[in-house]
Enzyme design. Structure first.
Site, PDB file in Angstrom:
ATOM      1  N   GLY A  24       9.113  -4.660  -8.694  1.00 31.01           N
ATOM      2  CA  GLY A  24       9.960  -3.543  -9.100  1.00 31.01           C
ATOM      3  C   GLY A  24      11.437  -3.883  -8.913  1.00 31.01           C
ATOM      4  O   GLY A  24      11.823  -4.545  -7.960  1.00 31.01           O
ATOM      5  N   VAL A  56      11.034   3.329 -10.991  1.00 28.17           N
ATOM      6  CA  VAL A  56      10.509   4.646 -11.382  1.00 28.17           C
ATOM      7  C   VAL A  56      11.196   5.691 -10.501  1.00 28.17           C
ATOM      8  O   VAL A  56      11.302   5.500  -9.280  1.00 28.17           O
ATOM      9  CB  VAL A  56       8.978   4.708 -11.231  1.00 28.17           C
ATOM     10  CG1 VAL A  56       8.444   6.093 -11.577  1.00 28.17           C
ATOM     11  CG2 VAL A  56       8.316   3.653 -12.125  1.00 28.17           C
ATOM     12  N   SER A 114       7.621   4.402  -0.808  1.00 23.48           N
ATOM     13  CA  SER A 114       6.563   4.888   0.094  1.00 23.48           C
ATOM     14  C   SER A 114       7.155   5.612   1.296  1.00 23.48           C
ATOM     15  O   SER A 114       6.500   6.459   1.906  1.00 23.48           O
ATOM     16  CB  SER A 114       5.719   3.711   0.582  1.00 23.48           C
ATOM     17  OG  SER A 114       5.189   3.017  -0.515  1.00 23.48           O
ATOM     18  N   ARG A 115       8.397   5.261   1.658  1.00 17.88           N
ATOM     19  CA  ARG A 115       8.994   5.874   2.848  1.00 17.88           C
ATOM     20  C   ARG A 115       9.613   7.254   2.555  1.00 17.88           C
ATOM     21  O   ARG A 115       9.987   7.957   3.493  1.00 17.88           O
ATOM     22  CB  ARG A 115      10.057   4.960   3.454  1.00 17.88           C
ATOM     23  CG  ARG A 115       9.477   3.690   4.105  1.00 17.88           C
ATOM     24  CD  ARG A 115      10.584   2.821   4.657  1.00 17.88           C
ATOM     25  NE  ARG A 115      10.117   1.680   5.426  1.00 17.88           N
ATOM     26  CZ  ARG A 115      10.136   0.416   5.000  1.00 17.88           C
ATOM     27  NH1 ARG A 115      10.564   0.137   3.780  1.00 17.88           N
ATOM     28  NH2 ARG A 115       9.723  -0.561   5.775  1.00 17.88           N
ATOM     29  N   HIS A 125       4.329   1.908  -8.076  1.00 19.40           N
ATOM     30  CA  HIS A 125       3.339   0.826  -8.027  1.00 19.40           C
ATOM     31  C   HIS A 125       2.438   0.870  -9.266  1.00 19.40           C
ATOM     32  O   HIS A 125       2.067  -0.170  -9.816  1.00 19.40           O
ATOM     33  CB  HIS A 125       2.459   0.968  -6.777  1.00 19.40           C
ATOM     34  CG  HIS A 125       3.206   0.823  -5.485  1.00 19.40           C
ATOM     35  ND1 HIS A 125       3.405   1.865  -4.611  1.00 19.40           N
ATOM     36  CD2 HIS A 125       3.788  -0.259  -4.920  1.00 19.40           C
ATOM     37  CE1 HIS A 125       4.069   1.440  -3.554  1.00 19.40           C
ATOM     38  NE2 HIS A 125       4.329   0.158  -3.716  1.00 19.40           N
ATOM     39  N   GLY A 127       0.807  -1.215   0.000  1.00 23.28           N
ATOM     40  CA  GLY A 127       0.000   0.000   0.000  1.00 23.28           C
ATOM     41  C   GLY A 127       0.839   1.263   0.000  1.00 23.28           C
ATOM     42  O   GLY A 127       2.018   1.235  -0.337  1.00 23.28           O
ATOM     43  N   LEU A 166       0.482   3.670  -2.100  1.00 20.83           N
ATOM     44  CA  LEU A 166       0.876   3.510  -3.505  1.00 20.83           C
ATOM     45  C   LEU A 166       1.379   4.815  -4.123  1.00 20.83           C
ATOM     46  O   LEU A 166       0.873   5.894  -3.839  1.00 20.83           O
ATOM     47  CB  LEU A 166      -0.315   2.979  -4.311  1.00 20.83           C
ATOM     48  CG  LEU A 166      -0.901   1.648  -3.803  1.00 20.83           C
ATOM     49  CD1 LEU A 166      -2.065   1.210  -4.687  1.00 20.83           C
ATOM     50  CD2 LEU A 166       0.156   0.551  -3.724  1.00 20.83           C
ATOM     51  N   HIS A 167       2.382   4.669  -4.990  1.00 13.94           N
ATOM     52  CA  HIS A 167       2.931   5.812  -5.719  1.00 13.94           C
ATOM     53  C   HIS A 167       3.086   5.407  -7.188  1.00 13.94           C
ATOM     54  O   HIS A 167       2.707   4.278  -7.583  1.00 13.94           O
ATOM     55  CB  HIS A 167       4.260   6.267  -5.099  1.00 13.94           C
ATOM     56  CG  HIS A 167       5.246   5.146  -4.890  1.00 13.94           C
ATOM     57  ND1 HIS A 167       5.774   4.422  -5.936  1.00 13.94           N
ATOM     58  CD2 HIS A 167       5.773   4.613  -3.763  1.00 13.94           C
ATOM     59  CE1 HIS A 167       6.603   3.519  -5.457  1.00 13.94           C
ATOM     60  NE2 HIS A 167       6.626   3.586  -4.139  1.00 13.94           N
ATOM     61  N   ALA A 168       3.698   6.294  -7.969  1.00 15.07           N
ATOM     62  CA  ALA A 168       3.789   6.050  -9.418  1.00 15.07           C
ATOM     63  C   ALA A 168       4.564   4.764  -9.741  1.00 15.07           C
ATOM     64  O   ALA A 168       4.337   4.146 -10.787  1.00 15.07           O
ATOM     65  CB  ALA A 168       4.439   7.248 -10.098  1.00 15.07           C
TER      66      ALA A 168
END
Ligand code: PAF
Length: 287
Positions: free
Chosen positions: A150, A179, A189-190, A39, A33, A35-37
């Site tokens: 990834g 990415v 995410s961090r 993901h 979760g 989520l960013h670009a």
């Protein structure tokens, strides 16, 4: 987009979606979760790989050490679901900890050698046991034919591939390139926990990897190149856990480029954030 929170609904929804797609394959994107670009690039790759796309969102307690950030790991279910709707995801698997690990569950999966040894395996004891266990469960729960990972977590990708080969799991693992922000910082995410000042310095990790890769491509031993990169990062305030040249698949450290694919892998702490990055290194020029 369907949402499943228990295993029965997951299997029912997955079967219905497969049937609606004419018996087509299911591609899984495992995530924790927030989520960013990065993901969403995995979801886009999943869309190209199979007619049914499932994303799992599960902050897996088994892969966090006792002093790590399980409690503060970013969570944003509503935001994640909105992003997944926009990305064309068909099914979200959102198990609780009890649904994933029912009381009494004691079975784990351990990749008991390279590529799980060293680096993240050494700095985060038990981490890859947690990753391998949850990924094996996610593959079996969803019946995915393909799963997307990834390259940002390069060692994790190799550990999952090793497990799939060793256990003959019927799933194909597809890597997706990292990415990055415009300044080179790998998305994570961090990253949201970096202060503005740390965020400005953070791209130095990716820049050091690029510079070291270029220096190694000219030939010669790795040690001075790695030492210089480590010292430059330390001088910029990074606490470097490792900056190493490894065989790309086994993660065994190597002293110079050879004939086999190689990778530079690095982890460094900046404030409260541990940044991880890596880059492929082409064979020396003229080879
Ligand atoms: O990379 C991650 O987000 C996690 O390690 C994974 C693969 C979803 C397993 O929990």
């Amino acid at each position: 987009m369907r949402i499943a929170r228990d295993l029965d609904s997951l299997r029912r929804e997955a079967a219905a979606l497969r049937a609606a797609a004419g018996g087509g394959a299911l591609a899984l994107v495992p995530t924790m979760g927030a989520l960013h670009a990065g993901h969403l690039a995995l979801v886009a790759a999943a869309r190209r790989a199979a007619p049914v796309v499932a994303v799992s969102i599960f902050v897996n307690p088994l892969q966090f050490g006792p002093h790590e950030d399980l409690a503060t790991y970013p969570r944003d279910e509503e935001g994640d679901l909105a992003k997944l709707r926009g990305a064309g995801c068909d099914l979200v698997w959102l198990p609780s900890v009890e649904a994933m690990y029912p009381p009494g569950s004691v079975t784990v999966v351990e990749v008991a050698g390279p590529p799980a040894e060293g680096f993240e395996g050494a700095h985060r004891p038990g981490h890859f046991r947690g990753v391998a266990t949850v990924c094996a469960k996610l593959f079996l729960q969803t019946g995915a034919e393909v799963a997307l990972f990834g390259e940002k977590d390069w060692q994790q990708l190799q550990v999952v591939r090793r497990m799939v080969r060793d256990l003959d799991l019927p799933v194909r693992i597809e890597p997706v390139p990292t990415v990055r922000e415009a300044d080179g910082l790998a998305l994570s995410s961090r990253n949201r926990f970096l202060t503005a000042e740390e965020r400005a310095r953070a791209p130095l990790l990716a820049a050091s990897l690029r510079e070291a890769a270029a220096a190694l491509a000219a030939g010669g031993p790795a040690a001075p190149v790695l030492a210089e990169a480590t010292a430059a990062l330390a001088a910029a305030g990074f606490a470097v856990d490792y900056f190493a040249l490894v065989e790309a698949e086994s993660l065994r450290p190597i002293e110079a480029l050879g004939d086999r694919p190689a990778r530079l892998v690095a982890a460094a702490r900046l404030g409260r954030v541990r940044l991880l990055d890596n880059i492929g290194v082409p064979p020396p020029e003229g080879r």
